[in-house]
Design an enzyme around this catalytic site. Structure first.
Site, PDB file in Angstrom:
ATOM      1  N   TYR A 111      47.141   3.492 -11.761  1.00  0.00           N
ATOM      2  CA  TYR A 111      47.808   4.338 -12.746  1.00  0.00           C
ATOM      3  C   TYR A 111      49.324   4.141 -12.708  1.00  0.00           C
ATOM      4  O   TYR A 111      49.897   4.009 -11.633  1.00  0.00           O
ATOM      5  CB  TYR A 111      47.500   5.817 -12.465  1.00  0.00           C
ATOM      6  CG  TYR A 111      48.121   6.741 -13.474  1.00  0.00           C
ATOM      7  CD1 TYR A 111      47.510   6.943 -14.700  1.00  0.00           C
ATOM      8  CD2 TYR A 111      49.343   7.366 -13.225  1.00  0.00           C
ATOM      9  CE1 TYR A 111      48.095   7.764 -15.646  1.00  0.00           C
ATOM     10  CE2 TYR A 111      49.918   8.186 -14.167  1.00  0.00           C
ATOM     11  CZ  TYR A 111      49.297   8.383 -15.380  1.00  0.00           C
ATOM     12  OH  TYR A 111      49.874   9.187 -16.323  1.00  0.00           O
ATOM     13  N   TRP A 113      53.238   3.863 -15.352  1.00  0.00           N
ATOM     14  CA  TRP A 113      53.907   3.588 -16.615  1.00  0.00           C
ATOM     15  C   TRP A 113      54.422   2.163 -16.746  1.00  0.00           C
ATOM     16  O   TRP A 113      54.754   1.722 -17.839  1.00  0.00           O
ATOM     17  CB  TRP A 113      55.054   4.577 -16.809  1.00  0.00           C
ATOM     18  CG  TRP A 113      54.631   5.760 -17.609  1.00  0.00           C
ATOM     19  CD1 TRP A 113      53.711   6.696 -17.243  1.00  0.00           C
ATOM     20  CD2 TRP A 113      55.104   6.119 -18.908  1.00  0.00           C
ATOM     21  NE1 TRP A 113      53.593   7.633 -18.253  1.00  0.00           N
ATOM     22  CE2 TRP A 113      54.443   7.303 -19.288  1.00  0.00           C
ATOM     23  CE3 TRP A 113      56.038   5.571 -19.782  1.00  0.00           C
ATOM     24  CZ2 TRP A 113      54.673   7.935 -20.501  1.00  0.00           C
ATOM     25  CZ3 TRP A 113      56.267   6.197 -20.986  1.00  0.00           C
ATOM     26  CH2 TRP A 113      55.581   7.367 -21.338  1.00  0.00           C
TER      27      TRP A 113
HETATM   28  N1  LIG Z   1      55.141  17.048  -8.983  1.00  0.00           N
HETATM   29  C1  LIG Z   1      54.916  16.385 -10.120  1.00  0.00           C
HETATM   30  N2  LIG Z   1      54.414  15.134 -10.074  1.00  0.00           N
HETATM   31  C2  LIG Z   1      54.186  14.451 -11.215  1.00  0.00           C
HETATM   32  C3  LIG Z   1      54.487  15.032 -12.472  1.00  0.00           C
HETATM   33  C4  LIG Z   1      54.996  16.354 -12.493  1.00  0.00           C
HETATM   34  O1  LIG Z   1      55.240  16.941 -13.559  1.00  0.00           O
HETATM   35  N3  LIG Z   1      55.224  16.991 -11.301  1.00  0.00           N
HETATM   36  N4  LIG Z   1      54.285  14.320 -13.631  1.00  0.00           N
HETATM   37  C5  LIG Z   1      53.254  13.295 -13.597  1.00  0.00           C
HETATM   38  C6  LIG Z   1      53.253  12.435 -14.778  1.00  0.00           C
HETATM   39  S1  LIG Z   1      53.215  13.219 -16.288  1.00  0.00           S
HETATM   40  C7  LIG Z   1      53.199  11.077 -14.705  1.00  0.00           C
HETATM   41  S2  LIG Z   1      52.908  10.186 -16.138  1.00  0.00           S
HETATM   42  C8  LIG Z   1      53.308  10.357 -13.418  1.00  0.00           C
HETATM   43  C9  LIG Z   1      54.129   9.072 -13.516  1.00  0.00           C
HETATM   44  O2  LIG Z   1      53.896   8.263 -12.426  1.00  0.00           O
HETATM   45  P1  LIG Z   1      54.130   6.681 -12.473  1.00  0.00           P
HETATM   46  O3  LIG Z   1      53.841   6.142 -13.814  1.00  0.00           O
HETATM   47  O4  LIG Z   1      53.404   6.081 -11.320  1.00  0.00           O
HETATM   48  O5  LIG Z   1      55.697   6.616 -12.194  1.00  0.00           O
HETATM   49  P2  LIG Z   1      56.738   5.441 -12.451  1.00  0.00           P
HETATM   50  O6  LIG Z   1      57.927   5.775 -11.615  1.00  0.00           O
HETATM   51  O7  LIG Z   1      56.956   5.258 -13.903  1.00  0.00           O
HETATM   52  O8  LIG Z   1      56.025   4.187 -11.807  1.00  0.00           O
HETATM   53  C10 LIG Z   1      56.002   2.942 -12.408  1.00  0.00           C
HETATM   54  C11 LIG Z   1      56.197   1.872 -11.342  1.00  0.00           C
HETATM   55  O9  LIG Z   1      56.003   0.607 -11.963  1.00  0.00           O
HETATM   56  C12 LIG Z   1      57.014  -0.280 -11.534  1.00  0.00           C
HETATM   57  N5  LIG Z   1      57.165  -1.298 -12.584  1.00  0.00           N
HETATM   58  C13 LIG Z   1      57.969  -1.293 -13.673  1.00  0.00           C
HETATM   59  N6  LIG Z   1      57.780  -2.411 -14.392  1.00  0.00           N
HETATM   60  C14 LIG Z   1      56.828  -3.136 -13.750  1.00  0.00           C
HETATM   61  C15 LIG Z   1      56.204  -4.401 -14.019  1.00  0.00           C
HETATM   62  O10 LIG Z   1      56.459  -5.060 -14.990  1.00  0.00           O
HETATM   63  N7  LIG Z   1      55.234  -4.784 -13.134  1.00  0.00           N
HETATM   64  C16 LIG Z   1      54.901  -4.072 -12.030  1.00  0.00           C
HETATM   65  N8  LIG Z   1      53.966  -4.556 -11.216  1.00  0.00           N
HETATM   66  N9  LIG Z   1      55.506  -2.887 -11.750  1.00  0.00           N
HETATM   67  C17 LIG Z   1      56.433  -2.444 -12.601  1.00  0.00           C
HETATM   68  C18 LIG Z   1      58.233   0.580 -11.314  1.00  0.00           C
HETATM   69  O11 LIG Z   1      59.137  -0.056 -10.422  1.00  0.00           O
HETATM   70  C19 LIG Z   1      57.608   1.862 -10.757  1.00  0.00           C
HETATM   71  O12 LIG Z   1      57.541   1.843  -9.351  1.00  0.00           O
HETATM   72  O13 LIG Z   1      53.898  11.226 -12.445  1.00  0.00           O
HETATM   73  C20 LIG Z   1      53.194  12.457 -12.313  1.00  0.00           C
HETATM   74  N10 LIG Z   1      53.680  13.199 -11.167  1.00  0.00           N
HETATM   75  N1  LIG Z   2      63.620  11.938 -19.176  1.00  0.00           N
HETATM   76  C1  LIG Z   2      62.292  11.868 -18.972  1.00  0.00           C
HETATM   77  N2  LIG Z   2      61.455  12.201 -19.983  1.00  0.00           N
HETATM   78  C2  LIG Z   2      60.111  12.145 -19.793  1.00  0.00           C
HETATM   79  C3  LIG Z   2      59.549  11.713 -18.572  1.00  0.00           C
HETATM   80  C4  LIG Z   2      60.458  11.392 -17.504  1.00  0.00           C
HETATM   81  O1  LIG Z   2      60.041  11.038 -16.385  1.00  0.00           O
HETATM   82  N3  LIG Z   2      61.808  11.473 -17.751  1.00  0.00           N
HETATM   83  N4  LIG Z   2      58.176  11.629 -18.434  1.00  0.00           N
HETATM   84  C5  LIG Z   2      57.377  11.584 -19.656  1.00  0.00           C
HETATM   85  C6  LIG Z   2      55.969  11.871 -19.405  1.00  0.00           C
HETATM   86  S1  LIG Z   2      55.007  10.642 -18.683  1.00  0.00           S
HETATM   87  C7  LIG Z   2      55.367  13.010 -19.789  1.00  0.00           C
HETATM   88  S2  LIG Z   2      53.688  13.210 -19.568  1.00  0.00           S
HETATM   89  C8  LIG Z   2      56.113  14.096 -20.409  1.00  0.00           C
HETATM   90  C9  LIG Z   2      55.787  15.405 -19.715  1.00  0.00           C
HETATM   91  O2  LIG Z   2      56.076  16.487 -20.516  1.00  0.00           O
HETATM   92  P1  LIG Z   2      56.089  17.921 -19.867  1.00  0.00           P
HETATM   93  O3  LIG Z   2      55.031  18.027 -18.848  1.00  0.00           O
HETATM   94  O4  LIG Z   2      56.066  18.929 -20.937  1.00  0.00           O
HETATM   95  O5  LIG Z   2      57.525  17.877 -19.169  1.00  0.00           O
HETATM   96  P2  LIG Z   2      58.155  18.655 -17.934  1.00  0.00           P
HETATM   97  O6  LIG Z   2      59.601  18.339 -17.940  1.00  0.00           O
HETATM   98  O7  LIG Z   2      57.415  18.362 -16.692  1.00  0.00           O
HETATM   99  O8  LIG Z   2      57.926  20.179 -18.291  1.00  0.00           O
HETATM  100  C10 LIG Z   2      58.556  20.765 -19.409  1.00  0.00           C
HETATM  101  C11 LIG Z   2      59.057  22.140 -19.049  1.00  0.00           C
HETATM  102  O9  LIG Z   2      57.990  23.033 -18.863  1.00  0.00           O
HETATM  103  C12 LIG Z   2      58.496  24.147 -18.129  1.00  0.00           C
HETATM  104  N5  LIG Z   2      57.419  24.786 -17.373  1.00  0.00           N
HETATM  105  C13 LIG Z   2      56.946  24.466 -16.152  1.00  0.00           C
HETATM  106  N6  LIG Z   2      55.969  25.311 -15.791  1.00  0.00           N
HETATM  107  C14 LIG Z   2      55.835  26.203 -16.794  1.00  0.00           C
HETATM  108  C15 LIG Z   2      54.980  27.344 -17.011  1.00  0.00           C
HETATM  109  O10 LIG Z   2      54.134  27.694 -16.203  1.00  0.00           O
HETATM  110  N7  LIG Z   2      55.147  27.998 -18.181  1.00  0.00           N
HETATM  111  C16 LIG Z   2      56.073  27.639 -19.113  1.00  0.00           C
HETATM  112  N8  LIG Z   2      56.132  28.328 -20.238  1.00  0.00           N
HETATM  113  N9  LIG Z   2      56.875  26.584 -18.928  1.00  0.00           N
HETATM  114  C17 LIG Z   2      56.753  25.876 -17.798  1.00  0.00           C
HETATM  115  C18 LIG Z   2      59.545  23.585 -17.208  1.00  0.00           C
HETATM  116  O11 LIG Z   2      60.693  24.417 -17.244  1.00  0.00           O
HETATM  117  C19 LIG Z   2      59.768  22.184 -17.707  1.00  0.00           C
HETATM  118  O12 LIG Z   2      61.117  21.815 -17.843  1.00  0.00           O
HETATM  119  O13 LIG Z   2      57.519  13.871 -20.304  1.00  0.00           O
HETATM  120  C20 LIG Z   2      57.890  12.555 -20.694  1.00  0.00           C
HETATM  121  N10 LIG Z   2      59.322  12.503 -20.841  1.00  0.00           N
HETATM  122 MO   LIG Z   3      53.077  11.613 -17.957  1.00  0.00          MO
END
Ligand SMILES: Nc1nc2c(c(=O)[nH]1)N[C@H]1C(S)=C(S)[C@@H](COP(=O)(O)OP(=O)(O)OC[C@H]3O[C@@H](n4cnc5c(=O)[nH]c(N)nc54)[C@H](O)[C@@H]3O)O[C@H]1N2
Ligand SMILES: Nc1nc2c(c(=O)[nH]1)N[C@H]1C(S)=C(S)[C@@H](COP(=O)(O)OP(=O)(O)OC[C@H]3O[C@@H](n4cnc5c(=O)[nH]c(N)nc54)[C@H](O)[C@@H]3O)O[C@H]1N2
Ligand SMILES: [Mo]
Length: 767
Positions: A111, A113
């Protein structure tokens, strides 16, 4: 490539955080956003310094313990030295391991990005490789983004893509909405990002236009800056993970006053009477009224009832952020929000109804392209076993154990080898101390990475890969019209190779090169994928240039579909002719399917299920571990912009001045956040944007254990996933619950440990 003045020209490229152009000036890469982007973001500025940073991996590396002892469980993973080896040696070792372990025992979910180009998309590459060269792998399903809603929505409303992407547009909000009730907000930091690239960030201007027209935005959430200033939002702070109680109380207030749209409920939904019995308390003795919800949510009774009355008779859009469902019982607020919108009767109207995750990414609220960019085909996976993606540590720790998921009883497979390319589980997974334990059990961990992430530092075989800037690709997303010829901007770092080249070489060793490459070079694949998109355009009556012309021009604008409200509008207009793809063809206020599963943690209608992780003496504060503003997840945390926004090298944790004062914490102090699972350091920032009782530490600071030999080492840098819980949302979805937990915070008075996350691990002399 040089321009008329002899200087390198700006060449197009793309990232998940925006389309851009870059050129070399005096030995520095200069990155400037796409000129057509009305609101570009600074995440792009992580690139220049990242390119040649010492955190990059220069050569294939093998972990010393693995080399000496061979494959097997090893407590040294995460604190071992590495030995540089030749590519041939590394590839021979990987090929040998793949052959030894076999498809059924390889976890290739991988998994993550990775990067924006559609061909060098690491997850597509690794899946295609494992399928074509080995016959398959144990896979993962769903996402960390939307683990709960991805399973729930098809049961009760429709496919996730339709509800989160092909729904109410930003244009419709600007033109039609009277009130946007945003649970979890509409943060611009989030919509900066869109997988595959984005050329126009339209959210800020759309919210400004709506507000200027008189549309009211109400932000329900713990952080005031989850809506931009342009929205002029009213802030309704709420105790985290209690939104369902607020939604129920709004619904109770509406129903008690007879202000709900009975005609809509009759015509478009199923199961209202069962839910109404729950709402009124006829079925369980507890009316879900404002007086009941006030102490749960921390919102006064009058504010709840007044809000309910403001929702009547106006064009109201209810949005629910992904974050709400990345928590225990995360299915409930997603479903309750749907029922609230159904009671208001506006689902399917322009600018009204329900939009799941509007603004969570730059994909939402836009029109969809009429042609899709061809993707690399994945081949066929002959292994049936899978896990819901966030159950990885459970799988590695409990092979053979049974668990429930979406009406099925499944068993965790026994895994020998884990293959990761394009993701960072030490970023994305919860309870990292538990994950470390889990990874120590496998026989072999293979990781492809551009940089020494914590995941790479736990691997047995580390293969250095190019960063996106070091190769050509095509950038494109279904929700952005600009297809980008991503030109190469730099030579590969050290001996780094493209994922594709690595997999081609491995496939050759396994006698499957032709099946994997189909005889194409990377450039041939780009042309092949482009030609398929171009053919589709021409078949639909649009003009598309030859590949060489596109490549030289740098861009092709794809035709966009109409702003037609998608599936929900079509259903509203003709519920019998265009039923929803749910079992009843209607909006399921009550789901017989889900009720039939008999899960106490996800019953047959939305319900208030009290969370088990609530503030107590040892952990009195809510931790909100949301997405970072300065980068995408953990990517390029060593880049300029991400580094500049840290304080004393640590990630910034924000808390309310009152909570800080009670703990003797001043702005800029280094603090220790801790709970039963772990501890990390961060730099405190006192902020009234954070509600009292909450501390906000975004994700993405690279995991940096002070003493990796300890069971629960202190992360000195500020990765909140040492604190979060590794439990599923419920038996229905088993989604990730990383957004929220509870912690205590104290001033850190010890000697400040150095940051070592970006310094490569110790290496022993080459063979
Ligand atoms: N506590 C907490 N944890 C969360 C979340 C949260 O809200 N709270 N949010 C979650 C969500 S929504 C998501 S989507 C995940 C994201 O989790 P990930 O998608 O695993 O996070 P990234 O840091 O985007 O990891 C991508 C990795 O790919 C590598 N990479 C970039 N380009 C390439 C390439 O071309 N080839 C290879 N082999 N590697 C490459 C980058 O260096 C990086 O280490 O995290 C989740 N974790
Ligand atoms: N800059 C930046 N943008 C991103 C990403 C990133 O890594 N960096 N990741 C992308 C990805 S993979 C995803 S999936 C999306 C995720 O999208 P989201 O999951 O919606 O993003 P978050 O910033 O984790 O959360 C949004 C807000 O929800 C609020 N929140 C947390 N818990 C609660 C709750 O219990 N109730 C309410 N009402 N609000 C709450 C927090 O204040 C938080 O700032 O974002 C995407 N956009
Ligand atoms: Mo995500």
């Amino acid at each position: 490539m040089t321009g008329p003045d002899g200087r390198a020209e700006f060449r197009p490229h793309s990232a998940h955080w925006g389309v851009f152009e870059a050129a070399w000036r005096d030995g520095e890469l200069v990155v400037r956003p796409h000129p057509g982007d009305p609101d570009p973001n600074r995440i792009l500025q992580n690139f220049p310094r990242a390119l040649r940073h010492e955190a990059r991996i220069a050569r294939p590396m093998i972990r010393r313990g693995w080399l000496e002892q061979g494959p097997g469980a090893d407590p040294r993973r995460g604190r071992d030295e590495y030995l540089p080896v030749s590519w041939d040696r590394a590839l021979d070792l990987v090929a040998g391991e793949l052959r030894r372990v076999g498809a059924e025992r390889i976890f290739g979910g991988s998994y993550g990005w990775s990067s924006a180009g559609r061909f060098h998309h690491a997850q597509s590459q690794v899946h295609r490789f494992l399928n074509t060269a080995l016959g398959g792998y144990v896979r993962s399903v769903n996402s960390y983004s939307a683990g709960a809603s991805g399973v729930l929505l098809p049961h009760v409303l429709g496919p996730m893509e339709d509800i989160s992407r092909r729904n109410v547009t930003w244009d419709a909000v600007a033109q039609h909405s009277d009130l946007v009730l945003a649970f979890g907000g509409l943060a611009l930091k989030n919509s900066m990002v869109a997988g595959g690239g984005i050329s126009r960030h339209v959210e800020r201007d759309s919210m400004r236009a709506a507000a200027e027209r008189g549309c009211e935005f109400i932000l329900v959430g713990p952080l005031r800056d989850d809506c931009p200033e342009e929205a002029r939002a009213e802030w309704l702070p709420i105790t985290p993970n209690t939104d369902t109680a607020l939604m129920l109380a709004l619904m109770h207030t509406l129903a008690a006053a007879g202000k709900h749209d009975r005609a809509f409920l009759d015509r478009y939904t199923t199961g209202w009477p069962v839910f109404e019995d729950y709402l009124t308390g006829r079925s369980d003795g507890q009316p879900k009224d404002a007086a009941w919800a006030a102490p749960i949510t921390g919102i006064p009774v009058e504010r709840i009832t007044a809000l309910a009355h403001r929702l009547v008779g106006r064009r109201v859009l209810v949005t629910v952020a992904h974050s709400l469902q990345r928590a225990e019982h995360g299915e409930q607020p997603v479903w309750a929000g749907i029922v609230l919108a159904a009671m208001l009767g506006q689902i399917g109207l322009p600018g009204g109804g329900y939009h799941y995750a509007l603004g969570a990414l730059g994909h939402t609220g836009r029109r969809t392209n009429l042609v899709s960019t061809a993707a690399l085909s994945q081949g066929r996976n002959r292994v049936g076993a899978f896990i819901p993606v966030a159950r990885i540590a459970d799988m590695l720790q409990h092979p053979g154990e049974a668990y429930e998921y979406n009406g099925q009883r499944l068993t965790y497979p026994e895994i020998g080898l884990v293959y990761w390319a394009g993701g960072n589980p030490f970023h994305h997974h919860q309870d990292l101390n538990r994950l470390r334990e889990a990874f120590r059990r496998v026989e072999t961990l293979v990781v492809h990475e551009p940089a020494w992430t914590a995941t790479a530092r736990h691997a047995d075989i580390v293969l250095p890969v190019t960063m996106t800037l070091e190769r050509e690709d095509i950038g494109s997303s279904q929700t952005d019209p600009l297809m980008v010829a991503m030109h190469k901007l730099a030579e590969p770092y050290g001996e780094a190779r493209d994922d594709y080249a690595i997999f081609a070489a491995l496939a050759a060793r396994l006698g499957r090169e032709e099946a994997f490459t189909e005889g194409r070079s990377a450039r041939d694949w780009l042309r092949h994928l482009y030609d398929r998109t171009a053919a589709d355009m021409r078949a639909k009556g649009f003009e598309a240039p030859e590949f060489e012309v596109f490549w030289k021009a740098g861009y092709l604008t794809l035709p966009e579909g109409p702003d037609d409200g998608g599936l929900l509008r079509a259903f509203r207009e003709d519920p019998e002719g265009v039923p929803l793809p749910t079992p009843s063809g209607r909006i399921e206020v009550f789901s017989a399917t889900i009720a039939g599963f008999g899960y106490a943690d996800c019953p047959g209608h939305p319900a208030w299920l009290a969370p088990s992780d609530v503030p107590e003496a040892a952990a009195p504060l809510h931790l909100v571990a949301n997405q970072p503003a300065t980068r995408l997840h953990s990517q390029l945390d060593f880049g300029g912009h991400s580094q500049e926004m840290k304080r004393r090298g640590r990630e910034v944790a924000r808390l309310h001045p009152a909570d800080a004062a009670a703990r003797g914490i001043a702005d800029g102090d280094i603090v220790r956040l801790f709970n039963a699972r772990g501890a990390c350091l961060a730099a405190a920032e006192l902020s009234e944007e954070v509600m009292p009782g909450v501390v906000n530490l975004p994700t993405g600071a690279w995991y940096d254990p002070e003493d990796p030999a300890e069971d629960r080492p202190l992360c000195v840098h500020g990765n909140p996933n040492v604190l979060t819980r590794d439990i599923g949302t419920s038996r229905l979805a088993q989604g990730c619950t990383g957004q929220l937990t509870t912690v205590e915070v104290e001033r850190f008075t010890g000697n400040l440990p150095p940051i070592r996350a970006f310094t490569p691990p110790g290496a022993v002399a080459a063979e």
